[in-house]
Write a protein that holds these residues in place. Sequence first.
Motif, PDB file in Angstrom:
ATOM      1  N   GLY A  54       2.214  -0.580   5.197  1.00 29.30           N
ATOM      2  CA  GLY A  54       0.757  -0.547   5.167  1.00 29.30           C
ATOM      3  C   GLY A  54       0.098  -1.813   4.678  1.00 29.30           C
ATOM      4  O   GLY A  54      -1.067  -1.798   4.296  1.00 29.30           O
ATOM      5  N   GLY A  55       0.839  -2.917   4.656  1.00 32.50           N
ATOM      6  CA  GLY A  55       0.250  -4.181   4.219  1.00 32.50           C
ATOM      7  C   GLY A  55       0.224  -4.312   2.708  1.00 32.50           C
ATOM      8  O   GLY A  55       0.866  -3.561   1.984  1.00 32.50           O
ATOM      9  N   PHE A  56      -0.541  -5.271   2.236  1.00 33.70           N
ATOM     10  CA  PHE A  56      -0.518  -5.656   0.829  1.00 33.70           C
ATOM     11  C   PHE A  56      -1.736  -5.172   0.056  1.00 33.70           C
ATOM     12  O   PHE A  56      -2.824  -5.028   0.602  1.00 33.70           O
TER      13      PHE A  56
ATOM     14  N   ASN B  75       0.797  -1.227   0.000  1.00 36.13           N
ATOM     15  CA  ASN B  75       0.000   0.000   0.000  1.00 36.13           C
ATOM     16  C   ASN B  75       0.830   1.278   0.000  1.00 36.13           C
ATOM     17  O   ASN B  75       0.412   2.288  -0.552  1.00 36.13           O
ATOM     18  N   ARG B  76       1.996   1.253   0.632  1.00 40.79           N
ATOM     19  CA  ARG B  76       2.854   2.447   0.689  1.00 40.79           C
ATOM     20  C   ARG B  76       4.298   2.051   0.370  1.00 40.79           C
ATOM     21  O   ARG B  76       5.121   1.895   1.269  1.00 40.79           O
ATOM     22  N   GLY B  77       4.578   1.912  -0.920  1.00 40.24           N
ATOM     23  CA  GLY B  77       5.942   1.607  -1.330  1.00 40.24           C
ATOM     24  C   GLY B  77       6.813   2.845  -1.270  1.00 40.24           C
ATOM     25  O   GLY B  77       6.344   3.948  -1.047  1.00 40.24           O
TER      26      GLY B  77
ATOM     27  N   ASN C  24       8.181 -15.781   2.868  1.00 39.81           N
ATOM     28  CA  ASN C  24       6.798 -16.204   2.697  1.00 39.81           C
ATOM     29  C   ASN C  24       5.978 -15.618   3.845  1.00 39.81           C
ATOM     30  O   ASN C  24       5.996 -16.134   4.963  1.00 39.81           O
ATOM     31  N   TRP C  25       5.267 -14.533   3.579  1.00 40.41           N
ATOM     32  CA  TRP C  25       4.462 -13.842   4.588  1.00 40.41           C
ATOM     33  C   TRP C  25       3.388 -14.759   5.172  1.00 40.41           C
ATOM     34  O   TRP C  25       3.198 -14.800   6.381  1.00 40.41           O
ATOM     35  N   LEU C  26       2.688 -15.470   4.303  1.00 37.44           N
ATOM     36  CA  LEU C  26       1.592 -16.316   4.768  1.00 37.44           C
ATOM     37  C   LEU C  26       2.099 -17.397   5.718  1.00 37.44           C
ATOM     38  O   LEU C  26       1.506 -17.626   6.782  1.00 37.44           O
TER      39      LEU C  26
ATOM     40  N   ILE D  44      10.754  -6.717  -2.853  1.00 41.17           N
ATOM     41  CA  ILE D  44       9.923  -6.717  -4.062  1.00 41.17           C
ATOM     42  C   ILE D  44       8.737  -7.657  -3.828  1.00 41.17           C
ATOM     43  O   ILE D  44       8.913  -8.833  -3.567  1.00 41.17           O
ATOM     44  N   VAL D  45       7.521  -7.101  -3.928  1.00 40.35           N
ATOM     45  CA  VAL D  45       6.292  -7.868  -3.776  1.00 40.35           C
ATOM     46  C   VAL D  45       5.601  -7.895  -5.138  1.00 40.35           C
ATOM     47  O   VAL D  45       5.136  -6.868  -5.625  1.00 40.35           O
ATOM     48  N   LYS D  46       5.564  -9.078  -5.755  1.00 41.54           N
ATOM     49  CA  LYS D  46       4.911  -9.200  -7.065  1.00 41.54           C
ATOM     50  C   LYS D  46       3.400  -9.142  -6.924  1.00 41.54           C
ATOM     51  O   LYS D  46       2.848  -9.521  -5.884  1.00 41.54           O
ATOM     52  N   GLU D  47       2.762  -8.708  -7.995  1.00 40.73           N
ATOM     53  CA  GLU D  47       1.285  -8.676  -8.011  1.00 40.73           C
ATOM     54  C   GLU D  47       0.790  -9.646  -9.050  1.00 40.73           C
ATOM     55  O   GLU D  47       1.412  -9.953 -10.008  1.00 40.73           O
TER      56      GLU D  47
END
Length: 106
Positions: free
Chosen positions: A54-56, A33-35, A78-80, A103-106
């Motif tokens: 701010g999370g994903f 949410n806030r990169g 692995n967040w989960l 880096i968080v892929k979408e």
Amino acid sequence: MKEGYSPQIRNPEITVELIQANSKSYSITGGVNRGGMFPLVVPMTVFQALTLAGGFKEFANKKDIKILRADGTILHFNWLAFTKGDKKARDQNVPLLPGDTIIVKE
């Protein structure tokens, strides 16, 4: 600087105080949410940094988050699995180093 004041003031004394050092930082990009770039002034783990971002976003890949180190090393988080208490994922929750990019892929 001192020399510039010498003609007006005898024996000027100048004090410089460092308020904040921003030379150490890390970045987060992708499905958060806030990169952006964040100061690394206290020890910080990957989990803590993602929380501060701010999370994903809705379609973020929370299972394979990459941490790109300044030296080119790529780590995975692995967040989960981490939030479920998985031991391997706890070991992946490494302290960040200056220059790291998450880096968080979408």
